[in-house]
Write an enzyme that holds these catalytic residues in place. Structure first.
Site, PDB file in Angstrom:
ATOM      1  N   SER A 234      81.561  74.208  57.129  1.00  0.00           N
ATOM      2  CA  SER A 234      79.959  74.212  56.901  1.00  0.00           C
ATOM      3  C   SER A 234      78.961  75.499  56.512  1.00  0.00           C
ATOM      4  O   SER A 234      78.072  74.905  55.469  1.00  0.00           O
ATOM      5  CB  SER A 234      79.186  72.782  57.428  1.00  0.00           C
ATOM      6  N   LYS A 279      71.245  68.061  60.716  1.00  0.00           N
ATOM      7  CA  LYS A 279      71.009  69.200  60.638  1.00  0.00           C
ATOM      8  C   LYS A 279      69.515  69.981  59.553  1.00  0.00           C
ATOM      9  O   LYS A 279      69.037  71.078  60.110  1.00  0.00           O
ATOM     10  CB  LYS A 279      72.155  70.237  59.432  1.00  0.00           C
TER      11      LYS A 279
END
Length: 341
Positions: A234, A279
């Protein structure tokens, strides 16, 4: 006598708490991690420095016990997943960690290629094979392919990269049967697989596997990336931006703290990842100014839309920016006015 009773009760309570703490449940708990600057991790020989910073964002994950499970149930931005949704069937913790680290290695190599090509620098990325690193339960590949198989062809056509495999499958029809050629233990084998609906893309065909392209890369100038124990794909987009910024004279960070997430492929396309709302929270906690999120070509349930919802919920001033490609991110940053002090 009463004091002795209370003492015994306390000792019993402590013992029970200790036992429960070490007794794990068949779940994982995830929570917001950190936003980590990439400058100290990426070193391009003779590279330029920046006034701002590019940052990767992480999600922390651990096996659940009674306490962490209960706390996650009562907490925002802590999520509970059955083990089967995280690890493959019969996959050990060590195998899972190994898989995550290899995904990071592949992501780094792809990020290097994308950034060097954009900066018109020398880079060569040679595919050494496409490996199966996850087989989804209940999907067509189950009991036909296994972790570690190296796929070489679909219907006799080569599949040198994970992207080429997915492209070949995507033009097929649900219910259509394909022949997959693969190597297992240095022996070539073939199997026929009937395509089913992709579990994350309704209406699209899928096999039910996750793939990893094994690359060998050479560059000029030389580059070193230290990811230590960071796993998964990611951070690909953010690595590519940090690398590019060190390769070019202009500082595209413009003095901002820029975080984000998204896998990246050889074409520079930014792909969907998990845990984006967590996040966003990690980035906000780190004082980030701008957060780049996969737009997925405007899909209703895109990472970008999820990030926007999370940003509104936590009432952050951080700007959420949608990107479909690496070029989208560069174009946005090049138009950005330098941050005023």
């Amino acid at each position: 006598m009463k004091n002795k009773y209370y003492l015994n009760s306390l000792i019993i309570g402590v013992v029970i708490a200790v036992v429960l703490n070490f007794f794990t449940l068949p779940y994982y708990v995830t929570r917001p991690g950190d936003a980590q600057e990439l400058g100290p991790l990426v070193s391009v020989e003779g590279g330029n420095t920046d006034e701002g910073s590019f940052m990767l964002t992480t999600v922390k994950m651990g096996k659940a016990n009674v306490f962490t499970y209960a706390f996650a149930k009562l907490s925002d931005y802590q999520y509970i997943y059955p083990i089967a949704q995280i690890r493959g069937e019969n996959e050990t913790d060590e195998e899972y960690s190994y898989r995550q680290l290899h995904m990071m290695e592949s992501s780094k190599e792809t990020a290097i290629k994308v950034a060097y090509e954009k900066a018109n620098k020398e880079v060569e990325l040679i595919s050494k094979g496409v490996y199966v690193f996850k087989v989804l339960e209940g999907m067509p590949a189950e009991n036909k392919l296994t972790i570690g198989d190296r796929i070489t062809h679909i219907n006799g056509e080569e599949t040198p990269t994970a992207e080429s495999f997915m492209e070949q499958v995507s033009v097929k029809e649900i219910g259509e049967t394909i022949e997959v050629t693969y190597d297992r233990n240095d022996q070539e084998e073939k199997t026929k697989i009937t395509l089913a609906e992709h579990p994350e893309k309704p209406g699209f065909p899928g096999v039910g596997i996750s793939l990893l392209t094994d690359y060998e890369i050479t560059t000029n100038p030389a580059i070193t990336i230290n990811t230590a124990q960071i796993g998964g794909p990611s951070a690909g987009l953010m690595f590519s931006l940090e690398i590019y910024n060190q390769l070019v004279e202009e500082d595209i960070s413009k003095g901002f703290k820029i975080a984000g997430t998204g896998a990246i492929n050889e074409k520079g396309e930014v792909g969907r990842i998990g845990g984006i709302s967590q996040k966003v929270l990690a980035a906000d906690n780190a004082g980030v100014d701008i957060f780049l999120a996969p737009y997925e070509n405007g899909a209703e349930n895109s990472n970008y839309n999820e990030a926007v919802d999370a940003a509104k919920d936590i009432k952050t001033d951080m700007k959420i920016v949608p990107v479909n490609t690496f070029d989208d991110a560069i174009e946005y940053l090049e138009k950005l006015e330098r941050k005023s002090n």
